[in-house]
Design a protein around this motif. Structure first.
Motif, short mmCIF file in Angstrom:
data_model
loop_
_atom_site.label_atom_id
_atom_site.label_comp_id
_atom_site.label_asym_id
_atom_site.label_seq_id
_atom_site.Cartn_x
_atom_site.Cartn_y
_atom_site.Cartn_z
N LEU A 1 0.93 -1.34 0.12
CA LEU A 1 -0.04 0.11 0.08
C LEU A 1 1.02 1.26 -0.01
O LEU A 1 1.93 1.19 0.50
CB LEU A 1 -0.95 -0.04 1.34
CG LEU A 1 -1.92 -1.16 1.52
CD1 LEU A 1 -2.42 -1.24 2.57
CD2 LEU A 1 -3.16 -1.05 0.33
N ALA A 2 0.64 2.26 -0.58
CA ALA A 2 1.21 3.65 -0.67
C ALA A 2 0.85 4.29 0.74
O ALA A 2 -0.44 4.08 1.18
CB ALA A 2 0.87 4.35 -1.81
N PRO A 3 1.47 5.25 1.03
CA PRO A 3 1.21 6.31 2.20
C PRO A 3 0.06 6.91 1.79
O PRO A 3 -0.33 7.62 0.95
CB PRO A 3 2.15 7.14 2.27
CG PRO A 3 3.43 6.58 1.64
CD PRO A 3 2.93 5.51 0.60
N GLY A 4 -0.96 6.71 2.80
CA GLY A 4 -2.34 7.26 2.90
C GLY A 4 -3.36 6.90 1.75
O GLY A 4 -4.45 6.98 1.80
N GLU A 5 -3.01 5.35 1.10
CA GLU A 5 -3.72 4.87 -0.01
C GLU A 5 -5.41 4.34 0.70
O GLU A 5 -6.31 4.25 -0.03
CB GLU A 5 -2.97 3.95 -0.55
CG GLU A 5 -3.99 3.11 -1.51
CD GLU A 5 -2.86 1.84 -2.21
OE1 GLU A 5 -3.66 0.97 -2.66
OE2 GLU A 5 -1.78 2.00 -2.35
N SER A 6 -5.01 4.03 1.87
CA SER A 6 -6.23 3.36 2.48
C SER A 6 -7.20 4.05 3.07
O SER A 6 -8.22 3.93 3.09
CB SER A 6 -5.90 2.47 3.60
OG SER A 6 -5.39 3.21 4.81
N LEU B 1 -13.24 4.00 7.95
CA LEU B 1 -13.81 2.73 7.55
C LEU B 1 -14.78 2.94 6.50
O LEU B 1 -15.77 3.76 6.64
CB LEU B 1 -14.22 1.98 8.72
CG LEU B 1 -13.02 1.74 9.90
CD1 LEU B 1 -13.73 1.34 11.13
CD2 LEU B 1 -11.93 0.37 9.36
N SER B 2 -14.91 1.59 5.63
CA SER B 2 -15.85 1.70 4.84
C SER B 2 -16.34 0.01 4.63
O SER B 2 -15.39 -0.76 5.12
CB SER B 2 -15.63 2.10 3.46
OG SER B 2 -14.82 1.42 2.75
N LEU B 3 -17.26 -0.54 3.69
CA LEU B 3 -17.30 -1.62 3.44
C LEU B 3 -16.39 -2.41 2.64
O LEU B 3 -16.08 -3.49 2.56
CB LEU B 3 -18.90 -1.78 2.65
CG LEU B 3 -19.94 -1.60 3.51
CD1 LEU B 3 -21.20 -1.74 2.74
CD2 LEU B 3 -20.06 -2.68 4.83
N HIS B 4 -15.41 -1.45 2.06
CA HIS B 4 -14.50 -2.09 1.18
C HIS B 4 -13.20 -2.08 1.99
O HIS B 4 -12.09 -2.49 1.30
CB HIS B 4 -14.19 -1.07 0.13
CG HIS B 4 -15.26 -0.96 -0.71
ND1 HIS B 4 -15.92 -1.89 -1.52
CD2 HIS B 4 -16.53 0.02 -0.93
CE1 HIS B 4 -16.92 -1.63 -2.20
NE2 HIS B 4 -17.29 -0.18 -1.69
N THR B 5 -13.15 -1.68 3.29
CA THR B 5 -11.64 -1.87 4.11
C THR B 5 -11.37 -3.13 4.26
O THR B 5 -11.98 -4.18 4.73
CB THR B 5 -11.96 -0.94 5.54
OG1 THR B 5 -12.31 0.00 5.42
CG2 THR B 5 -10.64 -1.19 6.39
N ARG B 6 -10.04 -3.34 3.94
CA ARG B 6 -9.58 -4.76 4.21
C ARG B 6 -8.37 -4.94 5.15
O ARG B 6 -8.24 -3.82 5.78
CB ARG B 6 -8.61 -5.09 2.61
CG ARG B 6 -9.33 -5.19 1.51
CD ARG B 6 -8.51 -5.15 0.15
NE ARG B 6 -7.90 -3.79 0.01
CZ ARG B 6 -6.73 -3.57 -0.62
NH1 ARG B 6 -6.17 -4.64 -1.20
NH2 ARG B 6 -6.25 -2.42 -0.84
N PRO B 7 -8.34 -6.03 5.86
CA PRO B 7 -7.58 -6.21 6.90
C PRO B 7 -6.25 -5.71 6.94
O PRO B 7 -5.79 -4.92 7.99
CB PRO B 7 -7.57 -7.90 7.24
CG PRO B 7 -8.79 -8.31 6.51
CD PRO B 7 -8.95 -7.33 5.24
N GLU B 8 -5.46 -5.72 5.72
CA GLU B 8 -4.14 -5.33 5.64
C GLU B 8 -4.22 -3.75 5.74
O GLU B 8 -3.13 -3.28 6.12
CB GLU B 8 -3.37 -5.95 4.44
CG GLU B 8 -4.03 -5.48 2.94
CD GLU B 8 -5.16 -6.46 2.51
OE1 GLU B 8 -5.32 -6.39 1.46
OE2 GLU B 8 -5.58 -7.13 3.46
N ALA C 1 -2.62 1.01 8.99
CA ALA C 1 -3.08 2.08 9.76
C ALA C 1 -2.86 2.07 11.27
O ALA C 1 -2.19 3.10 11.60
CB ALA C 1 -4.73 2.20 9.71
N PHE C 2 -2.79 0.68 11.74
CA PHE C 2 -2.23 0.58 13.10
C PHE C 2 -0.71 0.91 13.24
O PHE C 2 -0.15 1.55 13.97
CB PHE C 2 -2.44 -0.86 13.77
CG PHE C 2 -4.10 -0.97 14.06
CD1 PHE C 2 -4.83 0.07 14.00
CD2 PHE C 2 -4.40 -2.22 13.94
CE1 PHE C 2 -6.13 -0.16 14.01
CE2 PHE C 2 -5.68 -2.54 14.20
CZ PHE C 2 -6.87 -1.33 14.26
N LEU C 3 -0.03 0.34 12.03
CA LEU C 3 1.55 0.60 12.08
C LEU C 3 1.69 2.31 12.15
O LEU C 3 2.68 2.79 12.45
CB LEU C 3 2.00 -0.14 10.81
CG LEU C 3 2.18 -1.46 10.92
CD1 LEU C 3 2.67 -2.11 9.72
CD2 LEU C 3 3.03 -2.24 12.27
#
Length: 548
Positions: free
Chosen positions: A370-375, A402-409, A414-416
């Protein structure tokens, strides 16, 4: 085989490890690890006695059994003769309190007190003393206690004094039975030497001890709690500075460990702080980020002044010749483990198993793509309250976007990010208060296992991050203490001689730095909004308390 050798014994939250180290070059000859059978007791005692919310206890028998087990196995694996061990160093989690009887034995090992929660080890993450911390803080502010500035202008419930007061108020029977209250590091070294010992640096870092004035006065304590019995009389013991010998190994303990009696044992030190020694972070401006279940950020400074939100400032707390500042985060590895254990879907667990990976490794691999800020996610690193700079254990974690499209990674990433934002904020607090940060070292399990997080730390802090070769920098640091206790060289010389070399330097990536600078400002804005007294987050936390 060269030598001579020292032992480094490192007591963490969930396990103890012992390393055998060659004192000529810091080479780790062998090691052994022992997982505590009782782990962290936060729900019930061994006999089933329920624990209140916020309790985090440990069983001292685990620490004694782990001592014998790891020392004997490490020696056997090393091929080193016990007579070649000339020094022993010990570190342990700090602000972990244990009441002892007149024979320096833990009260909970006496059957009369085995069902009393306050007779066990109160770990650093024990949050049961929040009321006591608030009252002490309020009184210190009203009285203008000058030592308050050295602990960030606040008193956190994780420190020793609120925990002692908590015992006195909630279980007078245990309080009266206790001859002394000590850090577990103090107890372990007292066990090894047979002498009552206290670490000077532990007292300064976690119990508001002042080099010239001693502990906070009984007058202050009485002002906070008029009916409190005398406390400081149960904080006795010889204060020994780090790097000095606390005494020789007692004969009965030596026999159990398979070592000669009389080997010098170092004054105990804080586990995270020994990592700074193991990394060789001994210059002014060196900051060591010790990333494990929680995180500590240890800065060497020429200034004796404290910093708002930085919860301890004490002479030589991190390295010889400098004042040591300490800030921290209450949940790092703990927060990531919570997510993996409670929030990861079965499909991710299956994929990890099929590929022979841990879930953490799989999520890290995916998050790295993932790129920075991509999520589009922004999280606050408050999963177990906040140490620095807000010093508020009641605050809770938040994820925005958060949205219905948010994935675990994406959540994992985001936690990291949030952990690294918290680290950046601690660095900013130090520098704003006049304590420059010149070099960053990273230590602990996460530093060795998670290259992505090391790169994020460099990008978000905008500075190179150095990672050392040793995966056991705390234990290595304790071995350096053991060597110093044996007087085989000056403390500073031994650090240069035995510290682990740097094997990786993560350089900040300019494009990522730009993106993260904007995200960091949003992190600060969100933090400021949600830590206000009337914020929705505080209202929800209060509602939960009312329902319990």
């Amino acid at each position: 085989m060269s030598g001579p050798f020292s032992l480094g014994i490192d007591y963490g939250t969930l396990s103890v490890r012992t390393v055998v180290v060659d004192m000529t070059d810091g080479r780790e000859v062998s090691s052994a690890v022992y997982e505590y059978p009782h782990g962290v007791m936060d729900r019930v005692l061994p006999d089933g006695t329920p624990l209140p919310d916020g309790f985090a206890l440990a069983h001292p028998q685990d620490y004694l059994d782990g001592l014998t087990d790891t020392v004997r196995r490490a020696l056997a694996a090393s091929g080193v003769n016990g007579g070649e061990i000339i020094g022993i160093g010990v570190d342990a989690t700090s602000a972990s309190l244990i009441p002892l009887d007149e024979n320096l034995a833990p009260l909970c090992l006496d059957q009369r007190y085995a069902c009393h929660p306050h007779s066990y080890i109160k770990l650093w993450k024990h949050h049961g003393a929040e009321h006591q911390a608030k009252m002490l803080r309020q009184t210190a502010l009203e009285r203008g206690e000058d030592w308050l500035s050295l602990c960030g202008g606040d008193i956190r419930c994780e420190s020793l004094l609120p925990k002692i007061v908590e015992t006195a108020q909630e279980d007078p029977e245990v309080y009266d039975a206790a001859a002394v209250f000590v850090e577990i590091g103090d107890w372990l070294v007292s066990h090894l030497t047979g002498k009552p010992v206290r670490s000077l640096q532990m007292a300064g870092s976690n119990c508001f001890y002042h080099l010239e004035k001693g502990y906070p006065s009984e007058e202050f304590l009485k002002a906070a709690f008029p009916h409190l019995p005398p406390v400081t009389r149960k904080m006795t013991g010889t204060l020994v500075p780090v790097g000095s010998s606390a005494g020789g190994l007692a004969p009965e303990v030596a026999e159990a460990l398979g070592l000669p009696a009389g080997i010098p044992v170092s004054a105990p030190h804080i586990d995270a702080h020994t990592a700074a020694l193991g990394c060789g972070a001994s210059q002014e401006g060196d900051l060591t980020a010790v990333l494990g279940t929680s995180a500590c950020y240890l800065l060497n400074s020429a200034s004796p002044n404290g910093a708002p939100g930085i919860y301890s400032t004490f002479w030589e707390a991190n390295a010889p010749g400098w004042y040591g500042l300490e800030g921290g985060q209450s949940a790092v590895g703990d927060g990531l483990a919570w997510f993996v254990e409670q929030c990861v879907p079965a499909a991710v667990t299956r994929e990890a198993a099929e590929r022979g990976l841990s879930v953490h490794t799989l999520l890290t691999e995916k998050a790295a793509g993932l790129a920075p800020g991509e999520s589009g996610l922004l999280a606050l690193d408050w999963w177990n309250g906040v140490r620095s700079p807000l010093m508020d254990p009641t605050l809770r974690g938040v994820v925005v976007g958060l949205s219905l499209h948010t994935r675990p990674e994406e959540l994992y990433r985001a936690f990291l990010d949030a952990i690294c934002f918290g680290a950046r904020r601690i660095i900013d607090c130090c520098e704003t208060a006049g304590h420059p940060v010149k070099r960053i070292f990273a230590a602990g399990g996460i530093a060795a296992k998670n290259p992505l997080m090391m790169q994020l730390l460099a990008d978000i802090c905008g500075r190179p991050v150095r990672v050392c070769a040793s995966a056991q920098t705390c234990a290595l640091g304790s071995a350096i203490l053991g060597a110093s206790a044996a007087r085989s060289g000056t403390f500073s010389q031994l650090i240069g001689q035995m510290a682990s070399p740097v094997v990786s330097i993560y350089q900040p990536q300019p494009e990522a730095v730009k993106v993260y600078e904007d995200l960091y400002r949003q992190y600060l804005d969100l933090s400021e909004f949600l830590c206000r007294p009337q914020s929705p987050l505080r209202q929800i936390s209060s509602l939960k308390k009312d329902c319990l």
